[in-house]
Design an enzyme around this catalytic site. Structure first.
Site, PDB file in Angstrom:
ATOM      1  N   ARG A  48      38.935 -10.852  59.417  1.00 26.79           N
ATOM      2  CA  ARG A  48      39.191  -9.445  59.718  1.00 26.79           C
ATOM      3  C   ARG A  48      40.615  -9.055  59.324  1.00 26.79           C
ATOM      4  NH1 ARG A  48      35.795  -7.946  65.262  1.00 26.79           N
ATOM      5  NH2 ARG A  48      33.774  -8.553  64.390  1.00 26.79           N
ATOM      6  N   SER A  78      41.343 -10.801  70.780  1.00 30.94           N
ATOM      7  CA  SER A  78      40.981 -10.572  72.166  1.00 30.94           C
ATOM      8  C   SER A  78      41.757 -11.601  72.977  1.00 30.94           C
ATOM      9  CB  SER A  78      39.478 -10.771  72.327  1.00 30.94           C
ATOM     10  OG  SER A  78      39.054 -10.340  73.584  1.00 30.94           O
ATOM     11  N   GLU A  95      38.368  -4.285  66.331  1.00 32.53           N
ATOM     12  CA  GLU A  95      38.868  -5.455  67.057  1.00 32.53           C
ATOM     13  C   GLU A  95      39.264  -6.584  66.097  1.00 32.53           C
ATOM     14  OE1 GLU A  95      36.193  -7.001  70.024  1.00 32.53           O
ATOM     15  OE2 GLU A  95      37.216  -8.932  70.027  1.00 32.53           O
ATOM     16  N   ARG A 148      31.480  -8.995  60.230  1.00 25.81           N
ATOM     17  CA  ARG A 148      30.640  -9.765  61.135  1.00 25.81           C
ATOM     18  C   ARG A 148      29.882 -10.831  60.353  1.00 25.81           C
ATOM     19  NH1 ARG A 148      29.501  -8.257  66.297  1.00 25.81           N
ATOM     20  NH2 ARG A 148      30.395  -6.218  65.875  1.00 25.81           N
ATOM     21  N   ARG A 182      28.844 -18.083  64.715  1.00 25.48           N
ATOM     22  CA  ARG A 182      28.153 -17.280  65.724  1.00 25.48           C
ATOM     23  C   ARG A 182      26.823 -16.782  65.198  1.00 25.48           C
ATOM     24  NH1 ARG A 182      33.203 -13.898  68.495  1.00 25.48           N
ATOM     25  NH2 ARG A 182      34.420 -15.781  68.904  1.00 25.48           N
TER      26      ARG A 182
END
Length: 421
Positions: free
Chosen positions: A389, A350, A347, A275, A260
């Site tokens: 994560r 999802s 988070e 991230r 990303r």
RNA sequence: GGAGAGGUGGCCGAGCCGGUCGAAGGCAGCCGCCUGCUAAGCGGUUGUGGGGGUAACACCCCACCCAGGGUUCGAAUCCCUGCCUCUCCGCCA
């Protein structure tokens, strides 16, 4: 993508949905665009009908040796007319399609209404955040001390937001990946290892394109996109297919690296593994019948939760409100894991039900037994889980005063050690 | 990278010196008949999308023979481009 016919017949429903989503989109032009489109379509089809009839005539007359010059002369003009109409028609169609591709999904009725992430709703909590008798460290401090993650060299080799995993750090990634895949496959998900470079059609099918180009890494020659999630290649497995009813539901799980750009997130989570431009993730993807998707979302979420439970990581489940819902999603639950280093839930998964939104874009249908015609399947997916994560959560939740990290019970067979030191 | 072959309906497979082709034939599927059962046999039927139409069916029209262009009154059939598959050679983890 929504259906053109649905939109023009339900413009009010759409208007309300967009308001709930807090998504500014001008619908006014669409109806007149559709009017124009359907008008031109009719005109073009009528002319074609005429041409077909007359051309058939010509064939017959020729075989009888009769003169056909007048007819042919007449049809020349018709052909040109058709061409001209089709040209404008194409422009209008492109406009209509572009419009539709940029309309987000309609939120499911059960989604809480709210303007942004502050109005998301906590659905449930699991586990107790551990009490520390020392000040818990951030994972990057833990990792640096243990020499299992190297951010500096990641930056040297590639750039900011890249890391090198070393020793027990590398093994932790691999162990988590295997644990997750084993757990997921034991629940009936079929393991997939897909391409991680995909074409434009696939990115459009799942909704990343055309709207979110800026978030993707792209290879120019030849053109490919690096996947931001396994959702893309795995959902596109069945693009342009008509499935048989008895094939459904289809459950897939896939490990892939994900890429990303994180454009626009400058300054957010600049330290650590939260991230990264490249990260590992195990994904869950489902293709189901429309009447089952609601229930399947609950089950999918539970399957993702099961991994956190197995690892003994405290988490909470958040129902995203209409204002925070992703573009393609009709309903989403986020799983947030407790990070002692940040004293926050972050988070880690999802889980979304896209209903027929992706299926329509990607043209994934199924045929009911004994029924005429086809229907779009419903697609769902969720992380199960983001590996980087999860590693962060393990390091922070299982850290000890002396800087070592206890390996969670479930992970020991995969790690071959009880403590990272 | 070089040389060649090819992409047709759920599958196999004709057509490919342009009109009678939404496309022969076979298989599979469905419906009926027949047979004590099974097998065989007989007749019929079976794609997708869009537009119109209907209370809903029916029905009508348009498009689709890998994709996109072109030639033509008319293209599965001719021409161009792209994609994909296969074979041989070279290279390579």
């Amino acid at each position: 993508m929504l259906d053109a016919r649905f939109v023009r017949e339900n413009i009010d429903i759409l208007k309300r949905a967009l308001e709930k989503r807090n998504y500014p989109l001008d619908l006014s032009g669409f109806l007149s665009l559709e009017d124009e489109r359907l008008g031109l379509l009719k005109e073009s089809e009528e002319l074609r009908n005429k041409r077909n009839t007359v051309s058939g005539e010509v064939g017959k007359l020729k075989r009888q040796g009769q003169s056909t010059d007048k007819l042919i002369e007449e049809m020349k003009g018709v052909g040109e007319k058709i061409k001209a109409i089709d040209e404008t028609l194409r422009v209008i169609e492109d406009k209509a399609r572009m419009f539709l591709l940029n309309v987000p999904n309609i939120p499911h009725e059960s989604v809480p209404v709210g303007k942004d992430e502050t109005e998301n709703v906590e659905v449930r909590k699991w586990g107790q955040p551990r009490e520390f008798d020392f000040a818990p460290l951030n994972h990057w401090d833990i990792a640096e001390t243990l020499d299992i993650v190297d951010f500096e060299r990641g930056a040297k080799i590639a750039g900011a937001r890249f890391a090198v995993m070393k020793g027990a750090g590398a093994k932790l990634e691999r162990a988590l990946m295997n644990l997750m895949l084993d757990l997921n496959t034991s629940k009936g998900y079929r393991e997939i290892f897909p391409p991680i470079l995909v074409n434009r059609e696939s990115m459009t099918g799942t909704g990343q394109l055309p709207k979110f180009e800026a978030e993707l890494f792209r290879i120019v020659d030849p053109e490919f996109y690096l996947i931001p999630t396994a959702e893309v290649p795995v959902t596109n497995i069945h693009r342009d297919e008509i499935l048989r009813e008895e094939q459904l539901p289809i459950h897939y799980t896939a490990y892939t690296p994900c890429f990303r750009r994180e454009a626009g997130s400058y300054g957010k989570d600049v330290r650590g593994l939260i991230r990264q431009h490249q990260f590992n993730k195990v994904e869950l993807v489902k293709f189901v019948k429309p009447e089952e998707s609601c229930n399947e979302l609950e089950k999918l979420t539970a399957d993702a939760e099961a991994i956190l439970q197995k690892l003994g990581l405290p988490y909470r489940v958040i129902a995203l409100c209409t204002g925070d819902l992703g573009f393609s999603s009709a309903k989403t639950y986020d799983l947030e894991v407790w990070l002692p280093g940040q004293q926050k839930y972050r988070e880690i998964s999802s889980c979304s039900n896209f209903e027929d939104f992706q299926a329509r874009r990607a043209n994934i249908r199924f045929k009911r037994e004994g029924k005429k015609g086809t229907e779009y399947v419903h697609t769902l997916n969720g992380s199960g889980l983001a590996i980087g994560r999860t590693a962060v959560a393990v390091l922070e939740n299982y850290q000890q005063k002396d800087g070592t990290v206890v390996v969670p019970e479930a992970l020991r067979p995969y790690m071959g050690m009880d403590v990272i030191k």
